[in-house]
Design a protein around this motif. Sequence first.
Motif, PDB file in Angstrom:
ATOM      1  N   ALA A  37       1.050  -1.067  -0.068  1.00 15.60           N
ATOM      2  CA  ALA A  37       0.029   0.085  -0.052  1.00 15.60           C
ATOM      3  C   ALA A  37       0.724   1.366  -0.053  1.00 15.60           C
ATOM      4  CB  ALA A  37      -0.839   0.107   1.206  1.00 15.60           C
ATOM      5  N   ASP A  38       1.836   1.328   0.817  1.00 15.70           N
ATOM      6  CA  ASP A  38       3.011   2.319   0.887  1.00 15.70           C
ATOM      7  C   ASP A  38       3.514   2.561  -0.644  1.00 15.70           C
ATOM      8  OD1 ASP A  38       2.469   3.140   3.412  1.00 15.70           O
ATOM      9  OD2 ASP A  38       4.065   1.777   4.129  1.00 15.70           O
ATOM     10  N   TYR A  39       3.923   1.525  -1.026  1.00 20.12           N
ATOM     11  CA  TYR A  39       4.291   1.473  -2.612  1.00 20.12           C
ATOM     12  C   TYR A  39       3.507   2.160  -3.429  1.00 20.12           C
ATOM     13  CZ  TYR A  39       5.591   0.029  -7.378  1.00 20.12           C
ATOM     14  OH  TYR A  39       5.829  -0.182  -8.426  1.00 20.12           O
ATOM     15  N   MET A  40       2.254   1.662  -3.392  1.00 19.41           N
ATOM     16  CA  MET A  40       1.148   2.175  -4.453  1.00 19.41           C
ATOM     17  C   MET A  40       0.933   3.615  -4.121  1.00 19.41           C
ATOM     18  SD  MET A  40      -1.113  -1.341  -4.439  1.00 19.41           S
ATOM     19  CE  MET A  40      -2.324  -0.561  -5.748  1.00 19.41           C
ATOM     20  N   CYS A  41       0.782   4.049  -2.932  1.00 25.69           N
ATOM     21  CA  CYS A  41       0.515   5.376  -2.711  1.00 25.69           C
ATOM     22  C   CYS A  41       1.747   6.211  -2.918  1.00 25.69           C
ATOM     23  CB  CYS A  41       0.365   5.574  -1.162  1.00 25.69           C
ATOM     24  SG  CYS A  41      -1.216   4.835  -0.518  1.00 25.69           S
ATOM     25  N   GLU A  42       3.111   5.971  -2.775  1.00 22.05           N
ATOM     26  CA  GLU A  42       3.953   6.561  -3.392  1.00 22.05           C
ATOM     27  C   GLU A  42       4.214   6.845  -4.824  1.00 22.05           C
ATOM     28  OE1 GLU A  42       8.710   5.526  -3.670  1.00 22.05           O
ATOM     29  OE2 GLU A  42       8.046   5.888  -1.628  1.00 22.05           O
ATOM     30  N   GLN A  43       3.370   5.733  -5.591  1.00 21.03           N
ATOM     31  CA  GLN A  43       3.273   5.842  -7.207  1.00 21.03           C
ATOM     32  C   GLN A  43       2.410   7.180  -7.193  1.00 21.03           C
ATOM     33  OE1 GLN A  43       5.422   4.115  -9.199  1.00 21.03           O
ATOM     34  NE2 GLN A  43       6.054   3.607  -7.081  1.00 21.03           N
ATOM     35  N   ASP A  80       3.164  11.193  -8.726  1.00 28.50           N
ATOM     36  CA  ASP A  80       2.275  11.297 -10.254  1.00 28.50           C
ATOM     37  C   ASP A  80       2.761  10.140 -11.475  1.00 28.50           C
ATOM     38  OD1 ASP A  80       0.519  13.277  -9.478  1.00 28.50           O
ATOM     39  OD2 ASP A  80       1.939  15.086  -9.965  1.00 28.50           O
ATOM     40  N   LYS A  81       3.122   9.149 -10.706  1.00 32.16           N
ATOM     41  CA  LYS A  81       3.277   8.044 -11.983  1.00 32.16           C
ATOM     42  C   LYS A  81       2.050   7.365 -12.085  1.00 32.16           C
ATOM     43  CE  LYS A  81       8.217   7.049 -10.395  1.00 32.16           C
ATOM     44  NZ  LYS A  81       9.132   6.174  -9.866  1.00 32.16           N
ATOM     45  N   TRP A  82       1.292   7.404 -11.139  1.00 28.90           N
ATOM     46  CA  TRP A  82      -0.264   7.032 -11.366  1.00 28.90           C
ATOM     47  C   TRP A  82      -0.988   8.324 -10.879  1.00 28.90           C
ATOM     48  CZ3 TRP A  82      -0.257   1.893  -8.064  1.00 28.90           C
ATOM     49  CH2 TRP A  82       0.738   0.816  -8.570  1.00 28.90           C
ATOM     50  N   LYS A  83      -1.664   8.803 -11.963  1.00 28.39           N
ATOM     51  CA  LYS A  83      -2.777  10.021 -11.814  1.00 28.39           C
ATOM     52  C   LYS A  83      -3.924   9.765 -11.611  1.00 28.39           C
ATOM     53  CE  LYS A  83       0.366  12.514 -15.037  1.00 28.39           C
ATOM     54  NZ  LYS A  83       1.509  12.741 -14.023  1.00 28.39           N
ATOM     55  N   PRO A  84      -4.815  10.762 -11.026  1.00 29.22           N
ATOM     56  CA  PRO A  84      -6.246  10.425 -10.597  1.00 29.22           C
ATOM     57  C   PRO A  84      -6.897   9.863 -11.956  1.00 29.22           C
ATOM     58  CG  PRO A  84      -5.523  12.431  -9.660  1.00 29.22           C
ATOM     59  CD  PRO A  84      -4.409  11.877 -10.440  1.00 29.22           C
ATOM     60  N   GLY A 100      -8.758  12.980  -6.128  1.00 28.99           N
ATOM     61  CA  GLY A 100      -8.302  13.296  -4.713  1.00 28.99           C
ATOM     62  C   GLY A 100      -7.608  12.392  -3.938  1.00 28.99           C
ATOM     63  N   ALA A 101      -7.138  11.231  -4.590  1.00 24.82           N
ATOM     64  CA  ALA A 101      -6.163  10.207  -4.008  1.00 24.82           C
ATOM     65  C   ALA A 101      -5.009  10.964  -3.241  1.00 24.82           C
ATOM     66  CB  ALA A 101      -6.034   9.279  -4.764  1.00 24.82           C
ATOM     67  N   SER A 102      -4.249  11.694  -3.866  1.00 26.30           N
ATOM     68  CA  SER A 102      -3.110  12.281  -3.172  1.00 26.30           C
ATOM     69  C   SER A 102      -3.304  13.147  -1.554  1.00 26.30           C
ATOM     70  CB  SER A 102      -2.522  13.350  -4.161  1.00 26.30           C
ATOM     71  OG  SER A 102      -1.899  12.867  -5.259  1.00 26.30           O
ATOM     72  N   ARG A 103      -4.525  13.809  -1.823  1.00 21.31           N
ATOM     73  CA  ARG A 103      -4.918  14.332  -0.672  1.00 21.31           C
ATOM     74  C   ARG A 103      -5.266  13.177   0.572  1.00 21.31           C
ATOM     75  NH1 ARG A 103      -9.910  15.005   0.656  1.00 21.31           N
ATOM     76  NH2 ARG A 103     -10.830  14.969  -1.387  1.00 21.31           N
ATOM     77  N   LYS A 104      -6.089  12.632   0.112  1.00 17.97           N
ATOM     78  CA  LYS A 104      -6.454  11.412   0.929  1.00 17.97           C
ATOM     79  C   LYS A 104      -5.184  10.648   1.630  1.00 17.97           C
ATOM     80  CE  LYS A 104     -10.784  10.979  -1.093  1.00 17.97           C
ATOM     81  NZ  LYS A 104     -11.655  10.316  -2.092  1.00 17.97           N
ATOM     82  N   ILE A 105      -4.323  10.416   0.832  1.00 20.02           N
ATOM     83  CA  ILE A 105      -3.299   9.367   1.243  1.00 20.02           C
ATOM     84  C   ILE A 105      -2.275  10.424   2.260  1.00 20.02           C
ATOM     85  CG2 ILE A 105      -0.990   8.706   0.335  1.00 20.02           C
ATOM     86  CD1 ILE A 105      -2.027   8.231  -2.406  1.00 20.02           C
ATOM     87  N   LYS A 106      -2.036  11.788   1.988  1.00 24.38           N
ATOM     88  CA  LYS A 106      -1.459  12.630   2.785  1.00 24.38           C
ATOM     89  C   LYS A 106      -2.024  12.850   4.047  1.00 24.38           C
ATOM     90  CE  LYS A 106       0.856  15.277  -0.780  1.00 24.38           C
ATOM     91  NZ  LYS A 106       0.765  16.713  -1.612  1.00 24.38           N
ATOM     92  N   GLN A 107      -3.382  12.831   4.050  1.00 25.47           N
ATOM     93  CA  GLN A 107      -4.191  12.831   5.312  1.00 25.47           C
ATOM     94  C   GLN A 107      -3.919  11.826   6.134  1.00 25.47           C
ATOM     95  OE1 GLN A 107      -8.454  13.437   4.759  1.00 25.47           O
ATOM     96  NE2 GLN A 107      -8.873  13.337   6.790  1.00 25.47           N
ATOM     97  N   LEU A 108      -4.217  10.531   5.500  1.00 25.92           N
ATOM     98  CA  LEU A 108      -3.945   9.131   6.180  1.00 25.92           C
ATOM     99  C   LEU A 108      -2.334   9.006   6.619  1.00 25.92           C
ATOM    100  CD1 LEU A 108      -4.922   6.274   6.961  1.00 25.92           C
ATOM    101  CD2 LEU A 108      -4.222   5.773   4.480  1.00 25.92           C
ATOM    102  N   LYS A 109      -1.634   9.296   5.794  1.00 25.99           N
ATOM    103  CA  LYS A 109      -0.139   9.268   6.359  1.00 25.99           C
ATOM    104  C   LYS A 109       0.212  10.168   7.589  1.00 25.99           C
ATOM    105  CE  LYS A 109       1.143   6.221   3.598  1.00 25.99           C
ATOM    106  NZ  LYS A 109       1.476   4.688   4.025  1.00 25.99           N
TER     107      LYS A 109
END
Length: 123
Positions: A14-20, A24-28, A75-84
Motif C-alpha cells: 500500500a505504501d508503494y502504491m501510494c508513493e506511485q 504522479d506516476k499514477w494520476k487520478p 483526490g487520492a493524493s490529498r487522502k493519502i497525505k491525510q492518512l499518512k
Amino acid sequence: MEFKDTQAIYLQIADYMCEQMLLDKWKPEDRIPSVRELAVQLEVNPNTVMRTCEYLQQYDIIYNKRGIGYFVAAGASRKIKQLKKEQFMANELPQFFRSIYLLDVELDELKTHYEKFKKSHFK
C-alpha cells in the motif's frame, strides 16, 4: 521489492502504491496495474495484492470498475497525505519526540537539518 519484518506486507505494498500516486506516476482516474501484474512485479501472492487493494478502497484512494480493474480515485493524493499524516502523528512522532528529548536536541537544530535534507533530496 524488499519487504521489512516490521510491517505487514500488504501495508508495505500500500505504501508503494501510494508513493506511485504521490509521485504522479499514477494520476487520478488512471488505471493501475492489475492485481496479477502487481503480484508478479512485486513477487508476492495475488491474494496479498488483493488485500492491499481492499485496504486502499476502504480509504477511497482507489476504486474498482468491475471487469476493468482498479483506478486512482480523484483526490487520492490529498487522502493519502491525510492518512499518512494521521499515522505518522500517532505512531512515529511520539518516539521521535522521545528521542529528541532524551538527546537534548533543540528545535532550531532540527530545522537546520530538515532544511539541508530538503535541499539534498528534493531539488
